[in-house]
Design a protein around this motif. Structure first.
Motif, PDB file in Angstrom:
ATOM      1  N   TYR A   1       0.805  -1.212   0.000  1.00 13.15           N
ATOM      2  CA  TYR A   1       0.000   0.000   0.000  1.00 13.15           C
ATOM      3  C   TYR A   1       0.842   1.269   0.000  1.00 13.15           C
ATOM      4  CZ  TYR A   1      -3.540  -3.373   1.388  1.00 13.15           C
ATOM      5  OH  TYR A   1      -4.371  -4.457   1.426  1.00 13.15           O
TER       6      TYR A   1
ATOM      7  N   TYR B   1       2.505   2.403  -2.566  1.00 13.10           N
ATOM      8  CA  TYR B   1       2.376   3.005  -3.904  1.00 13.10           C
ATOM      9  C   TYR B   1       1.002   2.656  -4.466  1.00 13.10           C
ATOM     10  CZ  TYR B   1       7.336   4.189  -4.040  1.00 13.10           C
ATOM     11  OH  TYR B   1       8.568   4.740  -3.780  1.00 13.10           O
ATOM     12  N   PRO B   2       0.536   3.450  -5.410  1.00 12.24           N
ATOM     13  CA  PRO B   2      -0.760   3.129  -6.039  1.00 12.24           C
ATOM     14  C   PRO B   2      -0.700   1.775  -6.728  1.00 12.24           C
ATOM     15  CG  PRO B   2      -0.083   5.368  -6.571  1.00 12.24           C
ATOM     16  CD  PRO B   2       1.084   4.724  -5.919  1.00 12.24           C
TER      17      PRO B   2
ATOM     18  N   LYS C   1      -1.748  13.479  -9.993  1.00  8.77           N
ATOM     19  CA  LYS C   1      -1.345  13.310  -8.597  1.00  8.77           C
ATOM     20  C   LYS C   1      -0.591  12.008  -8.364  1.00  8.77           C
ATOM     21  CE  LYS C   1      -5.216  15.964  -6.702  1.00  8.77           C
ATOM     22  NZ  LYS C   1      -6.376  15.949  -5.782  1.00  8.77           N
ATOM     23  N   LEU C   2      -0.553  11.147  -9.382  1.00 11.62           N
ATOM     24  CA  LEU C   2       0.108   9.858  -9.212  1.00 11.62           C
ATOM     25  C   LEU C   2       1.479   9.809  -9.840  1.00 11.62           C
ATOM     26  CD1 LEU C   2      -2.862   7.394  -9.843  1.00 11.62           C
ATOM     27  CD2 LEU C   2      -2.108   8.431  -7.698  1.00 11.62           C
TER      28      LEU C   2
ATOM     29  N   GLU D   1       4.375   8.581  -7.697  1.00 14.46           N
ATOM     30  CA  GLU D   1       4.349   9.299  -6.420  1.00 14.46           C
ATOM     31  C   GLU D   1       3.872   8.355  -5.323  1.00 14.46           C
ATOM     32  OE1 GLU D   1       5.042  12.749  -4.167  1.00 14.46           O
ATOM     33  OE2 GLU D   1       5.377  12.425  -6.312  1.00 14.46           O
TER      34      GLU D   1
ATOM     35  N   TYR E   1       2.359   7.031  -1.713  1.00 11.64           N
ATOM     36  CA  TYR E   1       1.356   7.523  -0.784  1.00 11.64           C
ATOM     37  C   TYR E   1       2.020   7.937   0.532  1.00 11.64           C
ATOM     38  CZ  TYR E   1      -2.541   5.942  -3.672  1.00 11.64           C
ATOM     39  OH  TYR E   1      -3.444   5.787  -4.681  1.00 11.64           O
TER      40      TYR E   1
END
Length: 516
Positions: free
Chosen positions: A299, A301-302, A358-359, A387, A389
């Motif tokens: 969790y 990273y996306p 945003k990712l 990016e 989290y």
């Protein structure tokens, strides 16, 4: 083997110590220091101490013997207390002298000790300059060479010498030599003893200064010890005082030692507890890291689906992809990157579109764009970093609110099967299925009503396993069936954008999208 300590041994040791101090130059320092300390003593106390140590003086003249004593009170000075005529009747002179000496004795038991002062004309005084090397054995050196300094032989004289001055530059000393004939001194010593007194020393100084004179013409065999502190009356209290001083010094150290030992034990126990606590903290941190590692990997990273969804949303309709690569970090490099290859009508604006997402971050072209001939399209190759989290805040767990762990269940031992009786029926029914531990008991199924169902071999086995048969009269051995694995718990729903997908590199060429 230890040698006994005697007064002569101590005298020799002290003399050697004084000679050593004299050679290294400490005598002047100690003399100066003693004078300075003595000057701080109050004058009445100085006079009292000097009066205490001063001895009476019996000064002889031709026809008279005078008794001098320290004057009571005030400054220290010697005054004449009695005068004895020597030319009278012998018994009368002796009685008068004994009466005068009785005033000096302590209770009439202890004989007083007096200093005999000779007339100055009966002695020879001379100042000699000698090498300072002779100071250590001054009397022996003068006795060997006495006939050179006096007109008499050494066997006819009583003599003494004191150092009156020093010359360090020339390494010489000034010695005052005093000598008196034996035939003059011996009658006076005998008469003093007839008067009821003991002779402490013989000097030629005036009676006013004879009590503190350094000259002593008394023969060596009749001299008392120059160290009165060697007497038991002084030595025993001194030893007791030293013992008390040592006890006062050692007792606090012994008490401090006990306290230090106790504190050391407490500190050692605290150190062991601290080490145990540190080991528990290290183990806890290791277990927390092990627990959080898969969650961080999963969790942090996306997910791949979320990345594909965001790329689909960001890219314009006139753009399609021919290749989508997602690479995860290895080892210390935890950076996740994506690579996009495809065709677009305007490839120059794709970097800005990905940067606004945003990712993704740090979107840059990996190679120059290529113009498609013929046509308006361009081939692009863009790379970007994913990016991560933000890590959630750690949640604190109140260990005191946790329920106590359940007691560990002890599996019962299996009962050995009983042997089958001889009257057992030939056919035995199938054993009943044993439900798995923790599973609900199966509801007995109704026997089939149709003949086909009863005769069907495929359905006979399940029906027999599910139907509860009446137990025979004699128990038959039952083999416990393996426990049925419990159903896996429902997966906890992941937050938005997460999914149970592995964090591995995905390289899936997608078919080009053709939009009308």
């Amino acid at each position: 083997m230890t040698m006994p300590v005697t007064a002569s041994t101590l005298s020799v040791t002290l003399q050697r110590s004084r000679d050593l101090a004299r050679r290294v130059g400490l005598t002047g320092f100690w003399s100066w220091w003693g004078r300075e300390l003595w000057s701080w003593v109050p004058m009445p106390l100085q006079a009292a101490l000097a009066r205490r140590t001063a001895r009476p003086v019996l000064a002889f003249d031709e026809r008279v013997a005078a008794l001098w004593q320290p004057a009571p009170g005030g400054a220290l000075r010697m005054v004449e207390s009695a005068r004895i005529a020597l030319d009278g009747d012998v018994l009368a002179v002796s009685a008068e002298a004994r009466a005068a000496m009785a005033t000096l004795s302590r209770g009439g038991v202890v004989r007083p000790r007096v200093v005999v002062a000779l007339p100055a004309r009966t002695a020879l005084r001379k100042i000699l300059t000698l090498p300072d090397a002779l100071e250590e054995n001054l009397r022996e050196a003068l006795a060997y060479d006495l006939d050179r300094h006096t007109p008499f032989r050494a066997s006819d004289l009583y003599f003494d010498a004191v150092v009156a001055g020093r010359n360090p530059l020339h390494r010489t000393i000034q010695v005052e030599l005093v000598a008196a004939r034996r035939n003059v001194v011996d009658p006076l010593l005998a008469r003093t003893e007839e008067f009821g007194a003991d002779v402490a020393s013989v000097t030629v100084d005036p009676p006013e200064r004879a009590a503190w004179s350094k000259i002593d013409l008394l023969p060596d065999e009749r001299r008392a010890s120059r160290h009165p502190w060697l007497r038991w009356q002084v030595l025993v209290p001194a030893l007791l005082l030293v013992a008390l001083a040592l006890a006062a010094l050692i007792l606090p150290l012994w008490q401090k030692r006990g306290e230090a030992i106790a504190i050391t034990g407490v500190a050692e126990a605290a150190r062991h507890r601290a080490e145990a606590t540190d080991a528990l903290r290290t183990e806890l941190e290791r277990k927390v890291a092990e627990y959080n590692f898969p969650l961080t990997r999963k969790y942090g990273y996306p997910g791949t689906v979320e990345l594909v969804n965001d790329v689909t949303r960001v890219l314009p309709d006139d753009t399609w992809l021919t290749q989508f690569e997602y690479r995860t970090g290895r080892g210390k490099d935890t950076t996740h990157t994506v690579a996009l290859r495809g065709e677009s009508a305007n490839a120059g604006r794709l970097v800005a579109l990905l940067q606004d997402s945003k990712l993704f971050t740090q979107a840059v072209p990996r190679s120059p764009t290529t113009k498609i001939q013929p046509g308006p399209g361009e081939i692009f190759d863009i790379g970007a970093q994913v990016e991560p989290y933000a890590a959630p805040k750690p949640a604190s767990i109140d260990l005191s609110a946790l329920p106590p762990p359940p007691p560990r269940a002890v599996a019962p031992r299996p009962t050995p099967p009983a042997p089958a009786p001889a009257t057992a029926p030939a056919t035995t029914s199938a054993p009943a299925a044993v439900p798995a531990a923790g599973a609900e008991a199966a509801v007995p199924a109704q026997p089939p009503t149709s003949p086909s169902a009863a005769q069907s071999p495929a359905s006979a086995a399940p029906a027999a396993a599910a139907t509860a048969q009446p137990a025979p009269a004699t128990p038959t051995p039952v083999t416990p069936a393996p426990a049925t694995p419990a159903a896996a718990p429902a997966a906890t729903p992941a937050p938005s954008g997460f999914g149970p997908f592995p964090s591995t590199a995905v390289s899936r060429p997608s078919a080009p999208r053709r939009k009308p």
